[in-house]
Design an enzyme around this catalytic site. Sequence first.
Site, short mmCIF file in Angstrom:
data_model
loop_
_atom_site.label_atom_id
_atom_site.label_comp_id
_atom_site.label_asym_id
_atom_site.label_seq_id
_atom_site.Cartn_x
_atom_site.Cartn_y
_atom_site.Cartn_z
N THR A 1 -9.20 1.11 -9.09
CA THR A 1 -8.62 -0.12 -8.38
C THR A 1 -8.85 -1.37 -9.54
O THR A 1 -9.66 -1.27 -10.24
CB THR A 1 -9.10 -0.44 -7.21
OG1 THR A 1 -9.12 0.35 -6.46
CG2 THR A 1 -9.15 -1.94 -6.65
N GLY B 1 -13.91 -1.15 -6.67
CA GLY B 1 -15.09 -0.47 -6.39
C GLY B 1 -15.13 0.31 -4.97
O GLY B 1 -16.23 0.50 -4.40
N GLY B 2 -13.92 0.77 -4.51
CA GLY B 2 -14.00 1.77 -3.32
C GLY B 2 -14.39 0.60 -2.28
O GLY B 2 -14.30 -0.26 -1.96
N ARG C 1 0.98 -1.25 0.07
CA ARG C 1 0.09 -0.04 0.10
C ARG C 1 0.85 1.34 -0.13
O ARG C 1 1.84 1.33 0.49
CB ARG C 1 -0.79 0.01 1.16
CG ARG C 1 -1.66 1.06 1.60
CD ARG C 1 -2.84 1.05 0.50
NE ARG C 1 -4.03 2.09 1.20
CZ ARG C 1 -5.09 2.21 0.37
NH1 ARG C 1 -5.22 1.82 -0.95
NH2 ARG C 1 -6.11 2.77 0.84
N SER D 1 -7.66 1.35 3.73
CA SER D 1 -8.44 0.71 2.33
C SER D 1 -9.48 -0.28 2.53
O SER D 1 -9.79 -0.49 3.67
CB SER D 1 -7.16 -0.20 1.71
OG SER D 1 -7.57 -0.87 0.45
N SER D 2 -10.18 -0.27 1.68
CA SER D 2 -11.31 -1.47 1.60
C SER D 2 -10.90 -2.65 0.74
O SER D 2 -11.66 -3.52 0.55
CB SER D 2 -12.46 -0.82 0.93
OG SER D 2 -12.96 0.13 1.60
N ASN E 1 -6.39 4.42 -6.91
CA ASN E 1 -7.49 4.82 -6.15
C ASN E 1 -8.50 5.05 -7.14
O ASN E 1 -9.11 4.35 -7.78
CB ASN E 1 -7.17 5.81 -5.25
CG ASN E 1 -8.32 6.27 -4.25
OD1 ASN E 1 -9.19 5.54 -4.15
ND2 ASN E 1 -8.51 7.53 -3.84
N ASP F 1 -7.88 8.37 0.57
CA ASP F 1 -8.33 7.47 1.50
C ASP F 1 -7.88 7.73 2.91
O ASP F 1 -8.57 6.90 3.85
CB ASP F 1 -7.79 5.84 0.94
CG ASP F 1 -8.47 5.19 -0.07
OD1 ASP F 1 -9.50 5.86 -0.29
OD2 ASP F 1 -7.81 4.39 -0.52
#
Length: 559
Positions: free
Chosen positions: A368, A460-461, A95, A439-440, A388, A410
């Site tokens: 992403t 997809g955030g 990341r 993050s997701s 992102n 984020d």
Amino acid sequence: MKQSFTILLFILLLTNCKKQPEIGLITEKAIVVSARKEASKIGADILKKGGNAFDAMVATELALAVAFPYAGNIGGGGFMVYRKNNGEIGALDYREKAPLAATKDMYLDSLGNVIPDKSTLGAMAVGIPGTVAGVFATHQKFGTLPMKEIIQPVIDLAKKGVVVTQKQEKRLIKHTPGFRKANSKKILLDNNWKKGDTIKYISLAETLTRIQQNGRDEFYKGETAKTLAKFMQENGGIITEEDLATYEAKWRTPIVFTYDDLKIISMSPPSSGGICLAQIMNAIEPYDLAAYGHNSTKSIQVITEAERRAYADRSHFLGDPDFVNIPKETLISKTYSSSRMESFSFDKATSSNTISHGSITFSESNETTHYSIVDQFGNAVSVTTTINAAFGSKLYCSELGFFLNNEMDDFSSKPGTPNMFGLVGAEANKIEPKKRMLSSMTPTIIEKNGNLFMVVGTPGGSTIITSVLQTILNVHEYNMGMQEAVNQPRFHHQWLPDDIKMEPNGFSENIKNELKALGYILDETNSPVIGKVDAILVLPDGRLEAGADHRGDDTAVGF
Ligand code: DON
């Protein structure tokens, strides 16, 4: 007689017209499924050459940087979850990090308000990229083919060029104003590319060639690092050579939990993916979703209410584990999730106003693209990688040939103020130098009866976690195949805003009316696409089925 024959024929026709579920690519040994055919093919070719899933990870990741600049990258970062054929599991965190000069209030004006676009567009939005460190760390630990051999087809692809698809043409048109805003000089996309055109990525080929020759340090300490740091400064950014030189990818312990007879292995913080997925799945496990029916009102209710509660906790507790204390064991425990569901009733939607984070006493030391790989040896790799937003910060370094991320968005720029995914954060995810933003991303691998069962993930955030969830449930609860599970319409709730996002045209008027009558607010407009899942299922006979999401140009290649 003739009449009854006609009726029979009509009935037969009707039965045949009933849509058969789509079956994805089925192979005997190995599959790579990603956002572009070119990248899946390069990954699968590496496997054919005798490379393993980790070699293919390196090849696919870099090939996506060429073939899918929308999200594939060397200017961003990501997460990998793996399961080796001997059952050993692990995770890699590459990341992005906040630069040394980052401060908590860097996106606020003198009145304390968030400055529009500052965390999303241009050089100030960029986190220190981790992708090159990620692929080299993977290769160093598990690779079998020489790095030079793995990178060569990617360089060849960049030189040969990649054909623009219909979907890509649309994306380029849509984001051109952003490119102009973010870039002071010439941009890659000056050319008005149309479907069928071939884009050659010559500067990127040169950058990749230097990385091929000089290794990881080329990007973090070499000529590329110097050029990148200079470019960032020239464009008003704060990333320095020191930031690049001190970046490290980190091996992490994945989040592991059970759901019925499944063992689920997913990404740990700084992603919220694994913990949130565990919380939601623990909360819904006691309910008989199969009996309620797929995407029925009751199923949607249970899942929504579990999501609402998990995302409220996400906002409060989660951040970079190197900076904040996360009560992980409690959050992923079944007892905690069931206590959170005590306030749920089928009679009425819970209001997000009445839901806050759970009360936990700290007794324990927070655009992403996804690809899934299973190799011919039985190793599995699940990787989600990002810059992102679409084309990241829209800032394109033409000298080096790639887009820079806008991952800084984020972070929580200001407690309670939503980021571009509408997510609100708090103290745990505030900006600090060298910290990783929450993050997701939820790269996930699933075992059943001790064997590899599924590899799954998506972009997809904030909707990543819930898209992964629904794909797993479609297979496990509703007996769908992999492609069929990926094709299903999806919905999403994230505590705030208090609404259920639904893919348009995916849900019947009847179900929507029932949900509204129970007090749910539905939103079919904001997120026309929720997730873009690329997954692999191990079939009972040992063969593999891919699910490549038609919401994009995603394609599986295998043998
Ligand atoms: O790490 C995250 O959660 C986000 N940066 C992911 C962004 C994303 O999925 C955008 N794609 N649709």
